[in-house]
Design an enzyme around this catalytic site. Structure first.
Site, mmCIF file in Angstrom:
data_model
loop_
_atom_site.group_PDB
_atom_site.id
_atom_site.type_symbol
_atom_site.label_atom_id
_atom_site.label_comp_id
_atom_site.label_asym_id
_atom_site.label_seq_id
_atom_site.Cartn_x
_atom_site.Cartn_y
_atom_site.Cartn_z
ATOM 1 N N ASP A 6 0.840 -1.200 0.000
ATOM 2 C CA ASP A 6 0.000 0.000 0.000
ATOM 3 C C ASP A 6 0.875 1.250 0.000
ATOM 4 O O ASP A 6 2.031 1.204 0.424
ATOM 5 C CB ASP A 6 -0.889 0.037 1.259
ATOM 6 C CG ASP A 6 -1.857 -1.126 1.307
ATOM 7 O OD1 ASP A 6 -2.168 -1.688 0.239
ATOM 8 O OD2 ASP A 6 -2.288 -1.474 2.420
HETATM 9 N N1 URA Z 1 -1.230 -5.923 3.949
HETATM 10 C C1 URA Z 1 -1.709 -4.667 3.966
HETATM 11 O O1 URA Z 1 -2.727 -4.399 4.578
HETATM 12 N N2 URA Z 1 -1.038 -3.722 3.301
HETATM 13 C C2 URA Z 1 0.112 -3.951 2.629
HETATM 14 O O2 URA Z 1 0.686 -3.034 2.054
HETATM 15 C C3 URA Z 1 0.606 -5.264 2.619
HETATM 16 C C4 URA Z 1 -0.089 -6.234 3.289
#
Ligand code: URA
Length: 238
Positions: free
Chosen positions: A102
């Site tokens: 993310d």
């Molecule tokens: N899980 C998440 O919630 N975000 C990420 O970036 C990776 C795994």
């Protein structure tokens, strides 16, 4: 391989730019000026130069990035800068990130053009473990560990696969838990959604490993480095 394909994969330009460079006599193969873009060369052996500089052909490149927040895991984006902007000494122009972090997640991101390796690391069949360090609003306790181990409903068709939660530190006063979580899937926002399912909120998230590859502690946030031959071999053996 065609000469123009080899040059474009090495980031010299687009196919039409390369056509022009060849027409202008800027490209040499084994010491002679190349006449046509469609000639076939042995890309591993031929000595190719562009404007007098040797162009080295590499089939695959592998980089480890310590992704900072604020960068989107994509090759192109209209809003955020992309993680690809942080990889600067690549030769090839067809690299892409393996999987997704993310925009507000930090840490280990593999960037390569090795499609077979990417596919294997991401395939749901292979269950490649990914470990995250997270800071979570809420008190993570033994019961949470058990729930994560059993698999939990995060609103998808199936519950999550067993995940290993290790408690690193709990601050009872501020109700902040520092943990490591290892999951063997890659569902959308999976870590955040797992904690939401138990009424907690992830406030900081960083990936520290993916399969055999571990984030290099010496790699500064926002920096990328090439994988060592050993790291590549180990990943290929997953
Ligand atoms: N899980 C998440 O919630 N975000 C990420 O970036 C990776 C795994």
């Amino acid at each position: 391989m065609r000469l123009d394909k080899m040059l474009s994969e090495c980031g010299i330009g687009t196919r039409s730019e390369i056509k022009k460079y060849i027409k202008d006599g800027l490209v040499c193969v084994d010491g002679s000026v190349a006449k046509k873009p469609d000639i076939h060369i042995d890309e591993e052996k031929a000595v190719v130069t562009f404007k007098g500089q040797q162009v080295n052909f590499v089939k695959f490149e592998y980089f480890m990035l310590n992704k900072p927040q604020g960068y989107v895991t994509a090759v192109k984006d209209n809003v955020y800068p992309t993680v690809m902007e942080l990889v600067t000494d690549n030769i090839r122009n067809d690299l892409s990130p393996v999987g997704r972090l993310d925009v507000d997640t930090e840490g280990l991101l593999l960037i390569t053009n090795d499609g077979d390796l990417s596919h294997r690391l991401l395939s749901p069949k292979h269950h490649v473990p990914k470990t995250y360090y997270a800071e979570v609003n809420g008190i993570v306790d033994e019961a949470t560990v058990q729930v994560f181990e059993a698999g939990l409903d995060i609103g998808d068709e199936k519950p999550t696969l067993p995940a290993t939660l290790k408690i690193q530190d709990i601050d009872e006063v501020s109700a902040l838990s520092k943990i490591y979580l290892t999951i063997c899937e890659g569902r959308f926002h999976q870590v955040k959604r797992m904690f939401e399912a138990v009424g907690m909120k992830v406030v900081f998230l960083k990936r520290v490993s993916m399969g055999s590859l571990t984030l290099d502690e010496a790699l500064e946030l926002g920096k990328a480095r090439r994988l060592s031959d050993e790291e590549i071999e180990e990943l290929r053996g997953e």
